[in-house]
Design an enzyme around this catalytic site. Structure first.
Site, mmCIF file in Angstrom:
data_model
loop_
_atom_site.group_PDB
_atom_site.id
_atom_site.type_symbol
_atom_site.label_atom_id
_atom_site.label_comp_id
_atom_site.label_asym_id
_atom_site.label_seq_id
_atom_site.Cartn_x
_atom_site.Cartn_y
_atom_site.Cartn_z
ATOM 1 N N ASP A 82 0.668 -0.775 0.052
ATOM 2 C CA ASP A 82 -0.276 -0.139 -0.342
ATOM 3 C C ASP A 82 0.936 1.200 -0.115
ATOM 4 O O ASP A 82 2.079 1.185 0.199
ATOM 5 C CB ASP A 82 -1.119 -0.108 0.985
ATOM 6 C CG ASP A 82 -1.714 0.486 0.947
ATOM 7 O OD1 ASP A 82 -2.143 1.703 0.009
ATOM 8 O OD2 ASP A 82 -3.828 -0.161 1.195
ATOM 9 N N GLU A 101 -9.981 2.928 -5.445
ATOM 10 C CA GLU A 101 -9.012 4.130 -5.300
ATOM 11 C C GLU A 101 -8.386 4.821 -5.718
ATOM 12 O O GLU A 101 -7.180 4.857 -5.196
ATOM 13 C CB GLU A 101 -9.240 3.991 -3.270
ATOM 14 C CG GLU A 101 -10.506 4.268 -2.685
ATOM 15 C CD GLU A 101 -9.838 4.390 -1.605
ATOM 16 O OE1 GLU A 101 -10.746 4.628 -0.063
ATOM 17 O OE2 GLU A 101 -9.220 3.747 -0.338
ATOM 18 N N HIS A 108 -2.838 3.266 -4.925
ATOM 19 C CA HIS A 108 -2.119 2.448 -3.578
ATOM 20 C C HIS A 108 0.066 1.955 -3.708
ATOM 21 O O HIS A 108 -0.016 1.260 -3.447
ATOM 22 C CB HIS A 108 -2.580 1.250 -2.811
ATOM 23 C CG HIS A 108 -4.510 2.574 -2.064
ATOM 24 N ND1 HIS A 108 -4.167 3.449 -0.786
ATOM 25 C CD2 HIS A 108 -5.684 1.727 -3.038
ATOM 26 C CE1 HIS A 108 -5.383 3.372 -0.815
ATOM 27 N NE2 HIS A 108 -6.532 3.280 -1.676
#
Length: 748
Positions: free
Chosen positions: A183, A318, A255
């Site tokens: 991440d 995202e 990410h």
């Protein structure tokens, strides 16, 4: 060929009899009691295939937990034994039979045998004086995917802790461990071809601490923390022995900051980059150029050698499109491949990765944003933003795992946020997890076959050690297990709750730091004549509740709770549970701010996100001002939607002030309202605007909006609060829909 195994235990906990439901979690599909009981003694033998893991697991569990070494006891006859056998049938089914002379468990395969062993251990743990009632159990899971996720990027957990986590899953018959390994805040897996991923990407200069809105940091270097490939092989083998599949997650295309800090040439810009110290979403992502795909393919090669799972999780969530919009290479790629836009480019990215993973005989699974621009041909979807991703996938013939945040995010609060440790937000108590049905009603029987199962996720922004991991998953893991097993019965939640409390004795013996929110008092605002009342509930005898309304701490001499507490003026209600003359719960405190809208009828034209919808529209007139540091059960959250609320005051009412609260937390995509308008009406149909404010006034007020509207008299008030819309460039989550959080709408 059947293998036989004989097992015994003499440590006993709570009582159960043939007349009561045994304390088993998840509860089996079929339980039938009969007369008689099996009496255990310390001479009971243990026999079987000594080379099998299940045999050794039993012996070691009994020795470790009950200090019993029964490996040398022998029996040549068929009494005072527990038979355990395997039918090679490739199923997770099992049967248990308890009679006066023997106990037996038959697993349809090794996994079924292992699940049966877990149930047998619970039967033994719940016996008294070695007496187990005669019973027949036939059991099998409903869903093939029963999973738990663990984020080790925001905060790292060592191999021993990960193994403990896997043990918890095994206890409650979950069969999938989703390991979130990369991440923005850290890269946690050794990749030998790219050593800088762990040399640089496994550490960060500091970490965010406290509530997000505090924007404070600890100033302490974090890491380097990562798992070597040898450690990963060890964990995978450990899980396999317990019939748990480990699914690794390598995040892409978003990410990616930790990876870009090590290899900045994989970005759209030159950098430099560093592992993120804040939580949230960041604009710098993998650039879809050939060297990036070569890098990711090489990474996946090493990952697939370590993890034999059918599915490889590639994230896909995202991913801001800001850098792609500004990148000449990305724009040329869109034109070259006749893609519609940057969302099409995301689909192109996922298709490329899927094709490569498929070429290695594996499949990809990703968060539901992989649906953007069109789903890759063989991809499975993990539906987290709600249930719509899973519905869309299933209707198009793709498998889906249901993990909606409103029910399955265990980083949310599970009790009153005011008495809980700091958490990410949301409100997901035990009963809500237990109420979840993974098969959406929108699917027909044929489409429902594509729902693989259910999973809960534990993101660790606010979870700094393993004790807190335990706290956040227990007891909610028990509810998840019964949902996944297919025996959850939300209409009889209290019966499940009593079994959970019985399971606490097992967790106590294991020294697990589980949440005791179930013992605390739960408060709920309910409408009452000309106002509201505060309803208090507790899992034990409600006669033990004491409360005050004058701000003092409750004691045994305080008022005994009998009926919901009427709230007619601004006050603070404090409550606690007492048993045997002693305080048994945390003290719950709720402050009320009463106005002319409190408890009135309210309607919303657009509903809030399911993750932030506790209490529905009534939350906006329940007399509770939301805590800006805790996005728990006192705020409504709307993504990309305006708030259009109409309040019926019941009769013509005079007022001169309207107030409401909004939040700003741009790192979490939460923006202040763009504008607000107040309207009044006497008939509820014809409204006229009496006040309007714009962005600057809202910014100046920092979200605490008080509107002076002059002397007004009307029955209906309509408030339109405009969402900020699409997040502009330069902000986290740019090009995505902004969140608007709104709380109490008051009138004075």
């Amino acid at each position: 060929m059947r293998r036989f195994l004989f097992v015994f235990s003499v440590l006993f906990f709570s009582v159960f009899s043939a007349q009561t439901k045994p304390n088993l979690v998840p509860y089996p599909q079929s339980v039938e009691f009969s007369k008689g009981e099996f009496i255990l003694s310390n001479t009971t033998a243990v026999k079987g295939n000594e080379k099998s893991f299940e045999y050794q697991f039993f012996l070691k569990s009994l020795n470790k937990n009950y200090q019993l070494d029964l490996s040398k006891n022998e029996r040549t006859h068929g009494t005072d034994v527990i038979f355990v056998s395997v039918d090679k049938d490739k199923k997770e089914d099992y049967e248990i039979n308890v009679a006066e002379n023997f106990m037996s468990v038959i697993g349809k395969d090794d996994a079924g045998l292992f699940h049966g062993i877990q149930t047998m251990l619970q039967l033994i743990q719940n016996s008294k004086d070695g007496k187990i009632p005669a019973v027949k159990i036939k059991d099998y899971p409903k869903f093939a995917w029963r999973g738990m996720h663990l984020d080790v990027c925001r905060h790292f957990f060592n191999v021993d802790e990960v193994k403990q986590y896997i043990d918890y899953l095994a206890m409650y018959k979950l069969n999938t461990f989703h390991w979130h390994l990369t991440d923005d805040q850290g890269w946690r897996i050794e990749i030998k071809k790219y050593p800088k991923l762990t040399e640089i990407g496994s550490k960060r200069k500091e970490s965010m601490v406290g509530a997000y809105v505090d924007n404070t940091f600890d100033g302490k270097p974090y890491g380097p923390y990562f798992y070597t490939q040898e450690q990963i092989r060890d964990v995978v083998k450990y899980a396999q022995q317990r019939h748990i599949t480990v699914v690794p997650e390598i995040e892409m295309p978003g990410h990616a900051l930790a990876a870009l800090s090590a290899y900045p040439e994989l970005a759209c810009t030159k950098g430099p980059f560093e592992s993120a110290t804040k939580w949230g979403v960041f604009d710098d992502v993998f650039c879809p150029k050939e060297e990036t795909f070569t890098f990711l393919e090489n990474v996946l090669d090493e990952v697939m050698k370590l993890f034999p799972s059918q599915y490889i999780h590639i994230g896909g969530d995202e991913c801001p499109k800001t850098r792609w919009k500004e990148c000449a290479h990305c724009q040329e790629l869109i034109k070259k491949n006749n893609l519609k836009d940057e969302h099409g480019l995301q689909s192109y990215f996922i298709h490329r990765i899927e094709k490569y993973v498929n070429s290695k005989g594996r499949k990809i699974i990703g968060w539901d944003e992989i649906l953007e621009g069109g789903l890759a041909p063989n991809a499975a979807v993990m539906s987290w933003t709600g249930i719509n991703g899973g519905i869309e996938a299933a209707k198009s013939g793709h498998f889906a795992v249901m993990t909606p945040g409103a029910y399955c995010y265990f980083d949310h609060y599970q009790g009153d946020p005011q008495s809980e440790p700091n958490a990410f937000g949301g409100f997901t108590p035990l009963d809500k997890v237990y109420s979840y049905n993974p098969v959406p009603s929108e699917l027909n029987p044929e489409q429902a076959k594509y729902i693989l199962g259910v999973q809960a996720n534990l993101w660790t922004e606010y979870i700094t050690d393993f004790k807190q991991v335990q706290y956040m998953i227990f007891p909610r893991l028990m509810a998840l297990s019964e949902v996944g097993w297919g025996t959850a019965d939300p209409e009889n939640y209290k019966e499940f709750e009593s079994r959970v409390i019985g399971q606490f004795k097992i967790l106590d013996g294991m020294k697990v730091n589980y949440a005791k929110s179930i013992y605390n008092i739960s408060g709920k605002v309910v409408p009452a004549n000309e106002g509201i009342a505060y309803e208090l509930t507790v899992s034990q005898d409600p006669a033990g509740i004491r409360y005050t309304t004058d701000g003092t701490e409750p004691s045994l001499d305080s008022q005994v709770y009998q009926n919901p507490v009427r709230v007619k003026k601004s006050m603070t209600v404090k409550s606690a549970y007492f048993e045997d003359g002693k305080l048994k719960s945390a003290v719950s405190s709720q402050e009320f701010t009463v106005s002319k809208t409190t408890g009135k009828k309210i309607t919303l034209e657009q509903q809030p996100s399911e993750n932030y919808s506790f209490g529905g529209a009534f939350t906006l007139v329940d007399g509770i001002i939301g805590n800006t540091r805790q996005l728990g059960k006192t705020w409504l959250g709307f993504q990309g939607k305006d708030v259009v609320a109409t309040i019926d005051l019941g009769q013509k009412t005079s007022f001169s002030e309207v107030y409401f609260n909004t939040l700003e937390n741009k790192g979490s995509w939460i923006h202040l309202a763009k504008s607000a308008q107040v309207f009044v009406s006497d008939d509820g149909r014809n409204f006229k605007m009496i006040k309007e404010i714009g962005t600057q006034e809202i910014q100046d007020s920092k979200g605490k909006i008080t509107l002076n509207v002059g002397n007004q008299t009307s029955q209906y008030i309509k408030l339109i609060i405009e969402n900020a819309g699409i997040i502009p460039a330069g902000n986290p989550g740019a090009d995505s829909k902004a969140w608007l959080f709104v709380d109490e709408i008051g009138v004075n």
